[in-house]
Design an enzyme around this catalytic site. Structure first.
Site, PDB file in Angstrom:
ATOM      1  CB  CYS A   1      -0.735  -0.135   1.317  1.00  0.00           C
ATOM      2  SG  CYS A   1      -0.169   0.179   2.579  1.00  0.00           S
TER       3      CYS A   1
HETATM    4  O1  LIG Z   1      -1.158   3.420   2.652  1.00  0.00           O
HETATM    5  S1  LIG Z   1      -0.855   3.295   4.694  1.00  0.00           S
HETATM    6  O2  LIG Z   1      -2.243   2.593   4.773  1.00  0.00           O
HETATM    7  O3  LIG Z   1       0.130   2.407   5.305  1.00  0.00           O
HETATM    8  S2  LIG Z   1      -1.070   4.948   4.998  1.00  0.00           S
END
Ligand SMILES: O=S(=O)([O-])[S-]
Length: 107
Positions: free
Chosen positions: A71
């Site tokens: 992510c």
């Molecule tokens: O992309 S995140 O959820 O680590 S902030």
């Protein structure tokens, strides 16, 4: 820098380990939003936003398949790993942040 720190705190694997798995055929899931995904993602990654992960993982039926989730900084990827492991996908790992993975992408 901040994202790298968050990635470490999130319990993500080191990037070289992730790339080894990817080169060996691991599925790569980007759990960010479609907007984030469309602004850049790893080649071959599929986008299943974290909120859809529980119901959206129809592309992977083999529960022993290696899966690398990433992510923005590793937090959502870790939550995604927890969701998948609860569903029996024991080979799901947190790849951390896209930025860190790109930094150690093999040439
Ligand atoms: O992309 S995140 O959820 O680590 S902030």
């Amino acid at each position: 820098m901040f994202q790298s720190l968050l990635a470490k705190l999130s319990g993500s694997q080191d990037g070289h380990t992730c790339w080894q798995l990817i080169e060996q055929g691991a599925k790569v899931i980007d759990v960010r939003s479609p907007e984030e995904f469309n602004s850049g993602h790893l080649p071959g990654a599929i986008n299943i936003p974290l909120a859809n992960l529980e119901s959206g993982l129809t592309q992977v039926t083999d529960k022993q398949a290696s899966i690398v989730l990433y992510c923005g900084a590793g937090i959502r990827a870790q939550k995604g790993c927890d969701i998948l492991k609860a569903q029996g996908f024991n080979c799901a790992i947190n790849g951390g942040s896209l930025k860190d993975l790109l930094c150690c992408q093999p040439i």
